[in-house]
Write a protein that holds these residues in place. Structure first.
Motif, PDB file in Angstrom:
ATOM      1  N   THR A  17      -4.557  -4.667   3.953  1.00 17.64           N
ATOM      2  CA  THR A  17      -5.471  -4.960   2.575  1.00 17.64           C
ATOM      3  C   THR A  17      -4.357  -4.745   1.215  1.00 17.64           C
ATOM      4  O   THR A  17      -4.860  -4.952   0.028  1.00 17.64           O
ATOM      5  N   GLN A  18      -3.056  -4.017   1.432  1.00 15.63           N
ATOM      6  CA  GLN A  18      -2.574  -3.665   0.489  1.00 15.63           C
ATOM      7  C   GLN A  18      -0.802  -4.398   0.934  1.00 15.63           C
ATOM      8  O   GLN A  18      -0.650  -4.684   1.949  1.00 15.63           O
ATOM      9  N   VAL A  19      -0.253  -4.401  -0.155  1.00 18.00           N
ATOM     10  CA  VAL A  19       1.204  -5.475  -0.161  1.00 18.00           C
ATOM     11  C   VAL A  19       2.308  -4.297  -0.551  1.00 18.00           C
ATOM     12  O   VAL A  19       2.261  -3.558  -1.589  1.00 18.00           O
ATOM     13  N   THR A  20       3.300  -4.905   0.120  1.00 22.15           N
ATOM     14  CA  THR A  20       4.677  -3.971  -0.005  1.00 22.15           C
ATOM     15  C   THR A  20       5.781  -4.782  -0.437  1.00 22.15           C
ATOM     16  O   THR A  20       6.863  -4.381  -0.824  1.00 22.15           O
ATOM     17  N   PHE A  21       5.498  -6.246  -0.328  1.00 29.12           N
ATOM     18  CA  PHE A  21       6.605  -6.997  -0.587  1.00 29.12           C
ATOM     19  C   PHE A  21       5.998  -8.427  -1.027  1.00 29.12           C
ATOM     20  O   PHE A  21       5.044  -9.019  -0.998  1.00 29.12           O
ATOM     21  N   ASN A  27       3.623 -13.309  -7.271  1.00 29.58           N
ATOM     22  CA  ASN A  27       2.468 -12.589  -7.075  1.00 29.58           C
ATOM     23  C   ASN A  27       1.620 -13.251  -6.003  1.00 29.58           C
ATOM     24  O   ASN A  27       0.815 -12.670  -5.482  1.00 29.58           O
ATOM     25  N   ASP A  28       1.842 -14.709  -5.873  1.00 26.72           N
ATOM     26  CA  ASP A  28       1.006 -15.323  -5.060  1.00 26.72           C
ATOM     27  C   ASP A  28       1.616 -15.359  -3.627  1.00 26.72           C
ATOM     28  O   ASP A  28       1.364 -16.247  -2.770  1.00 26.72           O
ATOM     29  N   ARG A  29       2.739 -14.483  -3.348  1.00 26.39           N
ATOM     30  CA  ARG A  29       3.285 -14.526  -1.928  1.00 26.39           C
ATOM     31  C   ARG A  29       3.413 -13.340  -1.258  1.00 26.39           C
ATOM     32  O   ARG A  29       4.695 -12.524  -1.225  1.00 26.39           O
ATOM     33  N   PRO A  30       2.312 -12.502  -1.395  1.00 26.82           N
ATOM     34  CA  PRO A  30       2.438 -11.190  -0.779  1.00 26.82           C
ATOM     35  C   PRO A  30       2.436 -11.061   0.556  1.00 26.82           C
ATOM     36  O   PRO A  30       1.886 -11.639   1.566  1.00 26.82           O
ATOM     37  N   PHE A  31       3.059  -9.807   1.110  1.00 24.38           N
ATOM     38  CA  PHE A  31       3.075  -9.631   2.540  1.00 24.38           C
ATOM     39  C   PHE A  31       3.169  -8.149   2.697  1.00 24.38           C
ATOM     40  O   PHE A  31       3.632  -7.215   1.755  1.00 24.38           O
ATOM     41  N   TRP A  54       6.752  -2.921 -10.490  1.00 21.05           N
ATOM     42  CA  TRP A  54       8.050  -2.984  -9.756  1.00 21.05           C
ATOM     43  C   TRP A  54       8.687  -4.349  -9.440  1.00 21.05           C
ATOM     44  O   TRP A  54       9.780  -4.497  -9.381  1.00 21.05           O
ATOM     45  N   ALA A  55       7.871  -5.599  -9.925  1.00 28.58           N
ATOM     46  CA  ALA A  55       8.240  -6.827  -9.871  1.00 28.58           C
ATOM     47  C   ALA A  55       9.594  -6.999 -10.571  1.00 28.58           C
ATOM     48  O   ALA A  55      10.324  -8.009 -10.132  1.00 28.58           O
ATOM     49  N   GLY A  56       9.656  -6.398 -11.845  1.00 30.63           N
ATOM     50  CA  GLY A  56      10.738  -6.648 -12.653  1.00 30.63           C
ATOM     51  C   GLY A  56      12.214  -6.009 -11.813  1.00 30.63           C
ATOM     52  O   GLY A  56      13.353  -6.387 -12.483  1.00 30.63           O
TER      53      GLY A  56
END
Length: 67
Positions: A17-21, A27-31, A54-56
């Protein structure tokens, strides 16, 4: 040694349910692809960084583990 994420969140692999990558920092390509393996009894804190923080900097979110 066990995956801290699965031990603390009581989730199954593939049902995270959480994302690391975020592929290409989108934002629409979570893994969930980053792991920390250790003795669960030794962990005081486990936290996954947030997309907005972190995305930046990276497509991987931080994993903060305190022993």
């Amino acid at each position: 040694m066990k995956s801290i994420y699965y031990e603390l969140n009581h989730e199954q692999q593939g049902k995270e349910t959480q994302v690391t990558f975020y592929m290409y920092r989108h934002n629409d390509r979570p893994f969930y692809i980053d792991y920390c393996y250790c003795d669960p009894a030794e962990v005081k804190k486990f936290e996954i960084g947030k997309f907005d923080d972190w995305a930046g900097l990276s497509d991987h979110m931080s994993l903060e583990v305190e022993f």
